[in-house]
Design a protein around this motif. Structure first.
Motif, PDB file in Angstrom:
ATOM      1  N   CYS A 133       0.833  -1.196   0.000  1.00 35.82           N
ATOM      2  CA  CYS A 133       0.000   0.000   0.000  1.00 35.82           C
ATOM      3  C   CYS A 133       0.870   1.249   0.000  1.00 35.82           C
ATOM      4  CB  CYS A 133      -0.904  -0.005   1.232  1.00 35.82           C
ATOM      5  SG  CYS A 133      -2.079   1.358   1.288  1.00 35.82           S
ATOM      6  N   THR A 134       0.652   2.125  -0.974  1.00 34.01           N
ATOM      7  CA  THR A 134       1.400   3.378  -1.040  1.00 34.01           C
ATOM      8  C   THR A 134       0.839   4.401  -0.062  1.00 34.01           C
ATOM      9  OG1 THR A 134      -0.036   4.304  -2.742  1.00 34.01           O
ATOM     10  CG2 THR A 134       1.877   3.030  -3.503  1.00 34.01           C
ATOM     11  N   SER A 135       1.631   5.418   0.226  1.00 32.66           N
ATOM     12  CA  SER A 135       1.159   6.523   1.061  1.00 32.66           C
ATOM     13  C   SER A 135       0.035   7.274   0.361  1.00 32.66           C
ATOM     14  CB  SER A 135       2.315   7.479   1.369  1.00 32.66           C
ATOM     15  OG  SER A 135       3.283   6.852   2.177  1.00 32.66           O
ATOM     16  N   GLY A 136       0.104   7.349  -0.967  1.00 35.93           N
ATOM     17  CA  GLY A 136      -0.960   8.013  -1.715  1.00 35.93           C
ATOM     18  C   GLY A 136      -2.286   7.293  -1.572  1.00 35.93           C
ATOM     19  N   THR A 137      -2.244   5.960  -1.567  1.00 34.24           N
ATOM     20  CA  THR A 137      -3.469   5.183  -1.380  1.00 34.24           C
ATOM     21  C   THR A 137      -4.002   5.364   0.031  1.00 34.24           C
ATOM     22  OG1 THR A 137      -2.708   3.556  -3.008  1.00 34.24           O
ATOM     23  CG2 THR A 137      -4.466   2.873  -1.515  1.00 34.24           C
ATOM     24  N   VAL A 138      -3.112   5.390   1.022  1.00 39.56           N
ATOM     25  CA  VAL A 138      -3.529   5.651   2.401  1.00 39.56           C
ATOM     26  C   VAL A 138      -4.261   6.988   2.476  1.00 39.56           C
ATOM     27  CG1 VAL A 138      -2.719   6.170   4.735  1.00 39.56           C
ATOM     28  CG2 VAL A 138      -1.724   4.253   3.476  1.00 39.56           C
ATOM     29  N   ALA A 139      -3.686   8.016   1.841  1.00 36.73           N
ATOM     30  CA  ALA A 139      -4.286   9.354   1.873  1.00 36.73           C
ATOM     31  C   ALA A 139      -5.654   9.354   1.203  1.00 36.73           C
ATOM     32  CB  ALA A 139      -3.360  10.351   1.196  1.00 36.73           C
ATOM     33  N   ALA A 140      -5.755   8.687   0.057  1.00 39.18           N
ATOM     34  CA  ALA A 140      -7.015   8.660  -0.674  1.00 39.18           C
ATOM     35  C   ALA A 140      -8.104   7.959   0.125  1.00 39.18           C
ATOM     36  CB  ALA A 140      -6.820   7.981  -2.026  1.00 39.18           C
ATOM     37  N   ILE A 141      -7.744   6.843   0.757  1.00 31.76           N
ATOM     38  CA  ILE A 141      -8.723   6.111   1.562  1.00 31.76           C
ATOM     39  C   ILE A 141      -9.128   6.933   2.784  1.00 31.76           C
ATOM     40  CG2 ILE A 141      -9.111   4.043   2.957  1.00 31.76           C
ATOM     41  CD1 ILE A 141      -7.181   2.574   1.036  1.00 31.76           C
ATOM     42  N   ALA A 142      -8.153   7.564   3.417  1.00 32.45           N
ATOM     43  CA  ALA A 142      -8.432   8.363   4.621  1.00 32.45           C
ATOM     44  C   ALA A 142      -9.377   9.522   4.325  1.00 32.45           C
ATOM     45  CB  ALA A 142      -7.127   8.891   5.213  1.00 32.45           C
TER      46      ALA A 142
END
Length: 215
Positions: A108-117
Motif C-alpha cells: 500500500c502506497t502513502s498516496g493510497t492511504v491518503a485517498a482512503i483516509a
C-alpha cells in the motif's frame, strides 16, 4: 472463468498498488488461494509496472488475461480468483450490498492511504476500501514506504480511529531468516493472522518452548 456469483463468507478483496514490495502481494494472493479463499483482486497500473521490475512476472492489462496469467503462474485459483479492472464500477466490491468479508491493500502506497483516509473513491481500489469501512468490514493496509512524514502518520491515525488495521511491511528476525522469501513470509503471515486464515509460513513466538514444556 469463475461464476459471477460473489456471495460467501470467505470472499476477500486484495489490492496491489505501486509501492515497492510486489512479492508481498503475490505471496499473499498465493496463500489466500491455497487456503480456499475466494479472492477479488484489483491491480493498479503502477503495481503492474513494479511487479515487472521486482519479479519475473509481467501481467497483461486486461482483467481476464491477467487472471489467466496469475492462475498459470501460481498453479491455483482457476475457480476462486476474480480480477477486476481499475475502473470496473460494476464489480461487487464497489457496492455495500455485496461487500467482501475483508479487504487488504498489499503493498500500500502513502498516496493510497491518503485517498482512503479522505474518501476520494476515484478508482475501484479506493471505492472498495471506502465500502469496506462504511460497511464495518475488516480493512488491512500493508504500508511499504519509509520514512513517514507527519502527513502519512496523521492519515494513518485517522484510519486507525475508524478501525482500519495499519500493518507496515516490517519483517521480524526471531525466526532467523536466511532468504528474502523468509522475510516476505513473515509479513504475509501477520496479514493472514489478522484475516484469521490458517497458515504454516513461519514459527510462532515461543512455540517450540511451549511444546517442550507440554511434553
Amino acid at each position: 472463468m469463475p461464476s459471477e456469483s460473489s456471495h460467501g463468507a470467505e470472499r476477500i478483496a486484495l489490492a496491489w498498488t505501486g509501492a515497492s514490495g510486489a512479492a508481498y502481494g503475490l505471496r499473499l494472493l498465493e496463500q489466500l488461494l491455497a487456503a480456499g479463499v475466494r479472492v477479488e483482486l484489483i491491480v493498479s497500473k503502477a503495481a503492474q509496472v513494479v511487479l515487472g521490475q521486482e519479479t519475473d512476472l509481467e501481467l497483461p492489462a486486461q482483467p481476464e488475461a491477467m487472471r489467466e496469467a496469475l492462475v498459470a503462474h501460481l498453479g491455483r485459483g482457476a475457480d476462486t480468483l476474480r480480477v477486476y479492472g481499475r475502473e470496473q464500477w460494476t464489480a461487487p466490491v464497489a457496492s455495500g450490498s455485496n461487500a467482501p468479508r475483508a479487504m487488504v491493500v498489499c503493498p500500500c502506497t502513502s498516496g493510497t492511504v491518503a485517498a482512503i483516509a479522505n474518501g476520494t473513491s476515484d478508482n475501484l481500489i479506493e471505492r472498495a476500501a471506502d465500502v469496506t469501512i462504511k460497511e464495518r468490514r475488516q480493512l488491512v493496509l500493508v504500508h511499504r514506504e519509509t520514512p513517514l512524514s507527519l502527513i502519512h502518520l496523521e492519515n494513518m491515525t485517522r484510519l486507525a480511529r475508524m478501525g482500519v488495521t495499519i500493518l507496515p511491511a516490517n519483517p521480524g528476525f526471531y525466526h532467523r531468516p536466511t532468504t528474502v522469501e523468509a522475510l516476505v513470509d513473515f509479513v504475509v503471515a501477520r496479514v493472514l493472522d489478522h484475516l484469521e486464515v490458517d497458515h504454516h509460513l513461519v514459527p510462532r513466538w515461543a512455540a517450540d518452548e511451549e511444546r517442550r514444556e507440554a511434553e
